[in-house]
Design an enzyme around this catalytic site. Structure first.
Site, mmCIF file in Angstrom:
data_model
loop_
_atom_site.group_PDB
_atom_site.id
_atom_site.type_symbol
_atom_site.label_atom_id
_atom_site.label_comp_id
_atom_site.label_asym_id
_atom_site.label_seq_id
_atom_site.Cartn_x
_atom_site.Cartn_y
_atom_site.Cartn_z
ATOM 1 N N HIS A 172 -1.293 16.234 -8.408
ATOM 2 C CA HIS A 172 -2.436 15.550 -8.990
ATOM 3 C C HIS A 172 -3.541 16.545 -9.284
ATOM 4 O O HIS A 172 -3.542 17.668 -8.780
ATOM 5 C CB HIS A 172 -2.943 14.432 -8.077
ATOM 6 C CG HIS A 172 -3.467 14.931 -6.751
ATOM 7 N ND1 HIS A 172 -4.779 15.272 -6.566
ATOM 8 C CD2 HIS A 172 -2.850 15.148 -5.575
ATOM 9 C CE1 HIS A 172 -4.949 15.676 -5.314
ATOM 10 N NE2 HIS A 172 -3.792 15.619 -4.701
ATOM 11 N N ARG B 7 15.847 -10.440 30.842
ATOM 12 C CA ARG B 7 16.864 -9.979 31.781
ATOM 13 C C ARG B 7 18.130 -9.577 31.030
ATOM 14 O O ARG B 7 18.754 -10.398 30.378
ATOM 15 C CB ARG B 7 17.159 -11.100 32.788
ATOM 16 C CG ARG B 7 17.741 -10.626 34.079
ATOM 17 C CD ARG B 7 17.746 -11.745 35.093
ATOM 18 N NE ARG B 7 16.457 -11.886 35.782
ATOM 19 C CZ ARG B 7 16.162 -12.925 36.568
ATOM 20 N NH1 ARG B 7 17.011 -13.899 36.735
ATOM 21 N NH2 ARG B 7 14.993 -12.979 37.172
ATOM 22 N N GLU C 55 2.110 -32.646 31.176
ATOM 23 C CA GLU C 55 0.660 -32.573 31.117
ATOM 24 C C GLU C 55 0.105 -33.607 30.150
ATOM 25 O O GLU C 55 -0.449 -34.612 30.549
ATOM 26 C CB GLU C 55 0.257 -31.158 30.713
ATOM 27 C CG GLU C 55 -1.112 -30.785 31.180
ATOM 28 C CD GLU C 55 -1.305 -29.284 31.206
ATOM 29 O OE1 GLU C 55 -0.421 -28.556 30.732
ATOM 30 O OE2 GLU C 55 -2.356 -28.845 31.693
ATOM 31 N N THR D 293 -21.262 3.235 -6.641
ATOM 32 C CA THR D 293 -20.591 4.372 -7.261
ATOM 33 C C THR D 293 -19.500 3.945 -8.236
ATOM 34 O O THR D 293 -18.992 4.766 -8.991
ATOM 35 C CB THR D 293 -19.947 5.298 -6.201
ATOM 36 O OG1 THR D 293 -19.295 4.505 -5.230
ATOM 37 C CG2 THR D 293 -20.969 6.198 -5.549
ATOM 38 N N GLU E 275 -17.026 -9.094 -0.882
ATOM 39 C CA GLU E 275 -18.361 -8.504 -0.990
ATOM 40 C C GLU E 275 -19.281 -9.319 -1.879
ATOM 41 O O GLU E 275 -20.438 -9.482 -1.581
ATOM 42 C CB GLU E 275 -18.260 -7.080 -1.553
ATOM 43 C CG GLU E 275 -17.541 -6.122 -0.643
ATOM 44 C CD GLU E 275 -18.464 -5.095 -0.031
ATOM 45 O OE1 GLU E 275 -19.220 -4.473 -0.787
ATOM 46 O OE2 GLU E 275 -18.421 -4.925 1.205
ATOM 47 N N GLY F 110 -5.534 -22.700 26.410
ATOM 48 C CA GLY F 110 -5.858 -22.456 25.011
ATOM 49 C C GLY F 110 -5.142 -21.279 24.399
ATOM 50 O O GLY F 110 -5.487 -20.828 23.312
ATOM 51 N N LYS G 291 -16.897 1.288 -7.334
ATOM 52 C CA LYS G 291 -15.666 0.791 -6.698
ATOM 53 C C LYS G 291 -15.199 -0.500 -7.345
ATOM 54 O O LYS G 291 -14.036 -0.646 -7.705
ATOM 55 C CB LYS G 291 -15.903 0.552 -5.198
ATOM 56 C CG LYS G 291 -16.115 1.818 -4.398
ATOM 57 C CD LYS G 291 -16.106 1.536 -2.920
ATOM 58 C CE LYS G 291 -17.142 0.519 -2.487
ATOM 59 N NZ LYS G 291 -18.534 0.966 -2.713
#
Lengths: 517, 110
Positions: A457, A219, A69, A286, A312, A41, A288
């Protein structure tokens, strides 16, 4: 290929597997055999098929698939989900199968000495028939299970590998491993048959599956070392995420864009940088999502396409919130300047999310991307996987020369850092903090730009208010200290100067240390 | 026992895949010819195929190992791989009962 550090002695063949060629520094060594070993898998058969598919579609090179296989019929069916129509390629003479899968109906008796001369003749014939330059053999272990005399098989596999080299083809040989960390392959000889060894892993890591690919040896040729995460994407196949590879090449633009809030632009010294990633941190409520909404509106107002990745809140909730702040997401979507991708974080693994984000960005070509929130995604993987995800997202955003706004939720309402922040603050160019501030028994909101890489800033913590037209930044908090730590304390104006100078020193010190990361 | 009688003795259709003129090929051909002469006289057809000359035939029959003997008829389909030096196993594979089971038996066989 700009990277030419490797000596020209070993030529590389690009596999066509996204990003594997980067970590393999050009591809698999040409005219050689590469063992691809992995547990059940781990994606070996897909790798084997993709190596051929990429040759056919990208390089115009024919291939031969030797299967021990699964039957050729099963492989044709299984690979269809990746968009590879093997049967069509067979009809067009670009692909040939050598079906060496066992037939359970037929009883086989061994009597005396034998070799795999017939198999070799079939492989040779198939290679000649389609003019193949690529051969995949899946898998070596399954040959052993078809015969009882393993010493013969060992010898014959060496013979076949050397015959493949004589034919001048580049070959991928897969092999099974019993465990993800242990002997290279089950029968202990597979790694000696091939020149190069590549390991695919599929490890359970804190309750989620984590796939990685590692080049163990090439290699005589150069490659990147270590495990790289990969994922298997329907319609594409294996996608490798070479983090260190993409993190290196980043241009820095000094073009500024608007955050969507005029005062915030001013605080940032004229806006965000075009190809920067901004981390927005704050407790729940707050502001966001509001800041994200402003950021998207700022983009739309400038005629830039924006992408919102929301983990969210529901789509309806997001649209309702936005209209409460005077932003019409619905119209923006209709106008084609906004796309909202809204999903449960658990709907996919972190690697899958990264691939989804990359493909959505490539297709929609936004100039701005907002992700709300990283914290929601943090829960679905291990710390290591999450860090790799964030590195992947941030470097991808910068590579695309677009702006990214990533949010993170702090655990405590009043301050402190989120776990996410601690992990990734050095990866982002700017950090904006949103905090609750208690002033004389009243809850206020504060915003500060903690870090702004490559720019001056405003270091103040500014109060802001929210109303029907969005976010409004007011004056700086004065005579208060400890806001960022979540413990605002009123101090007398005489202390103010001293405290602020300390705060400034700390901030600039932090900025220096993070800038050099 | 009852079906060893002449009227139901089945006809054998055999195919032997070999690789060129290798030693194993020669041994297998000789072993098979001898066995057929002794056990299946007058009731078998044998086709010898060299995979180097006819790889597509090997593809169709899904042959990996050489030599490989295929018993197409009578059913069921059987394969015996190797140079056929273990006579007992070949007879087992072909479902031919030796006339005198003890005579040719390999002493190491069960």
């Amino acid at each position: 290929m700009t990277d030419r550090a490797i000596p020209a002695s070993v030529e590389k063949l690009p596999t066509g597997i996204a990003s594997l060629d980067v970590i393999a520094k050009g591809g698999l060594p040409k005219h050689r055999t590469t063992l691809v070993s992995g547990t059940a898998g781990s994606g070996k058969t897909i790798f084997a098929a993709q190596f051929l598919a990429a040759g056919i579609t990208d390089a115009g090179e024919s291939g031969v698939f030797v299967t021990f296989e699964e039957s050729a019929e099963d492989i044709r069916a299984n690979m269809r989900s990746f968009g590879w129509d093997l049967a069509a390629w067979e009809r067009e003479g670009k692909l040939a199968f050598v079906d060496a899968s066992p037939d359970p109906e037929v009883e086989v008796i061994e009597s005396g000495a034998f070799d795999l001369g017939a198999l070799l003749a079939r492989v040779r014939h198939a290679v000649q028939k389609v003019g193949a330059t690529r051969v995949s053999v899946d898998s070596l272990g399954a040959v052993f299970s078809q015969f009882s005399d393993h010493s013969v098989i060992r010898r014959e596999l060496f013979r076949i590998a050397s015959a493949l080299k004589d034919m001048g083809v580049t070959a991928v040989l897969t092999a099974e491993r019993v465990v993800d960390y242990g002997p290279i392959a089950r029968f202990g000889v597979e790694e000696f048959i091939a020149d190069n060894v590549l390991i695919l892993r599929n490890v359970l890591d804190e309750e989620s599956r984590r796939r990685t690919i590692e080049i163990l040896k090439f290699r005589g040729a150069d490659h990147q070392k270590g495990e790289f995460p990969f994922t298997i994407v329907p319609g594409t196949g294996l996608v490798v995420l070479p983090l260190s590879a993409i993190a290196l090449r980043q241009k820095s633009s000094d073009v500024r864009i608007s955050s969507g809030v005029k005062e915030l632009d001013e605080m940032c010294g004229g806006g965000f940088f075009r190809d920067s990633v901004i981390l927005l941190s704050g407790a729940t409520g707050t502001g966001k999502t509001l800041t994200v909404t402003q950021f998207l509106k700022g983009g739309a107002d400038a005629g830039e396409r924006c992408l919102l990745l929301a983990f969210e809140e529901s789509r309806e909730q997001l649209f309702r919130n936005a209209s409460g702040w005077g932003v019409d997401f619905e119209r923006m979507e209709r106008d084609g300047v906004l796309r909202v991708v809204c999903d449960y974080p658990d709907a996919a693994g972190l690697e899958d999310w990264l691939v989804t984000i990359q493909s959505t960005v490539r297709e929609f070509k936004p100039r701005r991307v907002a992700l709300d929130s990283l914290s929601a995604l943090e829960r679905i993987g291990s710390a290591k996987a999450f860090r790799e995800f964030v590195i992947g997202v941030t470097s991808f955003i910068k590579q695309q020369e677009i702006t990214g706004l990533l949010t993170t939720t702090t655990a405590s309402l009043m301050g402190g850092t989120s776990i996410t922040e601690a992990h990734i603050s050095t990866l982002t160019d700017s950090i904006i903090l949103l905090r609750y501030v208690e002033m004389f028994g009243e809850m206020k909101r504060g915003l500060t730009v903690l870090k702004m890489r490559g720019s001056q800033h405003d270091r103040n913590i500014r109060e802001f208010t929210i109303d029907g037209s969005g976010m409004h930044l007011g004056r700086a908090f004065r005579n208060v200290t400890g806001i960022l730590a979540g413990t605002p304390v009123h101090i007398s104006p005489t202390d103010v100067e001293r405290v602020w100078s300390q705060f400034d020193a700390e901030l600039s010190g932090r900025r220096r240390s993070t800038d050099h990361d | 026992m009852s079906d060893t009688g002449g009227e139901t003795a089945p006809h054998y259709l055999l195919k032997l895949y070999v690789t060129g003129k290798s030693a194993k090929s020669e041994v297998a051909i000789a072993n098979l010819r001898r066995l057929c002469a002794e056990e299946l006289e007058g009731r078998y057809d044998l086709q010898i195929i060299d995979v180097l000359e006819h790889p597509e035939a090997a593809e169709t029959d899904k042959i990996l190992a050489t030599p490989t003997l295929i018993k197409r008829l009578p059913p069921p389909l059987r394969r015996v791989i190797g140079d056929l030096s273990d006579r007992h196993k070949v007879l087992l594979g072909l479902e031919v009962r030796p006339e005198l089971p003890s005579r040719d038996r390999d002493p190491s066989a069960p």
